[in-house]
Design an enzyme around this catalytic site. Structure first.
Site, PDB file in Angstrom:
ATOM      1  CB  CYS A  80      -2.239-106.048 -99.070  1.00  0.00           C
ATOM      2  SG  CYS A  80      -3.616-105.980-100.269  1.00  0.00           S
ATOM      3  CG  HIS A 184      -2.333-110.636 -98.992  1.00  0.00           C
ATOM      4  ND1 HIS A 184      -2.405-110.198 -97.692  1.00  0.00           N
ATOM      5  CD2 HIS A 184      -3.318-109.994 -99.657  1.00  0.00           C
ATOM      6  CE1 HIS A 184      -3.399-109.343 -97.576  1.00  0.00           C
ATOM      7  NE2 HIS A 184      -3.964-109.194 -98.745  1.00  0.00           N
ATOM      8  CD  GLU A 186      -0.423-113.079 -96.117  1.00  0.00           C
ATOM      9  OE1 GLU A 186      -1.523-112.537 -95.987  1.00  0.00           O
ATOM     10  OE2 GLU A 186       0.600-112.478 -96.508  1.00  0.00           O
TER      11      GLU A 186
END
Length: 207
Positions: A80, A184, A186
């Site tokens: 990011c 992101h 994750e």
């Protein structure tokens, strides 16, 4: 294998650390230069404004450490804002110099009818270099974006994947052992975790 997650006071450290551990690797959230350089790979997360992030990195000396890690051959991943920091500079709230690990600049999305800023939500990735180790074996799919600024590449060879938001938007970048993801991973479901997993499989060649 240990993955150093750079703690410079601005980043989604906990969620990245947990994702690394779910993939079977040891994660170390640290701002210690020696621990970062001793790791097998390095992740530079980031949430917030570009200028503030660079100020934190410089104040802690971690800007030099990330550059040193990249020069030493360690796999480095910016996530990011962390991806944006890899570039030469940004126009966010004035002109700011970045880490200059990748040539290019970060600019604000231009107003475009039907497209809100920030760009927020699930968008499909288009792989431009599917044989790159970061993308190899994966199928194109959706990942989750939240950003008001995007990177303009100087070299097409550094652009691995884009997404469409009224125009092609830089989504995944890579040169040598330095990589970045605008989203992101994750928080991006199965594809995001697989992308992170591919990064963690990379073996650096220390200089």
């Amino acid at each position: 294998m240990t993955v150093a997650i750079v703690d410079y006071g601005m980043g989604n450290l906990h969620s990245v650390s947990k994702a690394v551990e779910r993939l079977g690797y040891a994660s170390l959230v640290t701002g210690d230069p020696a621990e970062i350089m001793a790791a097998d790979s390095v992740i530079l997360p980031g949430v917030g404004a570009f200028g503030d992030a660079m100020e934190h990195l410089r104040d802690t000396g971690l800007d030099a450490v990330v550059k040193e890690a990249a020069a030493a051959g360690l796999p480095v991943l910016g996530i990011c804002l962390g991806m944006q920091l890899l570039f030469s500079g940004s126009e966010e709230h004035g002109q700011h110099e970045g880490l200059s690990l990748l040539p290019g600049s970060v600019v604000r999305f231009a107003p475009r009818e039907g497209y809100k800023v920030p760009h927020m939500g699930w968008n499909r990735l288009e792989f431009l270099q599917p044989r790159n180790p970061l993308l190899e074996g994966l199928e194109e799919g959706h990942v989750y974006f939240v950003h008001s600024f995007h990177a303009l590449m100087e070299k097409d060879s550094d652009l691995l994947a884009v997404t469409d938001y009224g125009h092609p938007v830089t989504a995944v970048v890579g040169r040598g052992n330095v990589f970045g993801m605008q989203f992101h991973p994750e928080k991006s479901g199965e594809l995001g975790i697989k992308l992170l997993g591919n990064f963690l499989k990379l073996k650096g060649e220390r200089a």
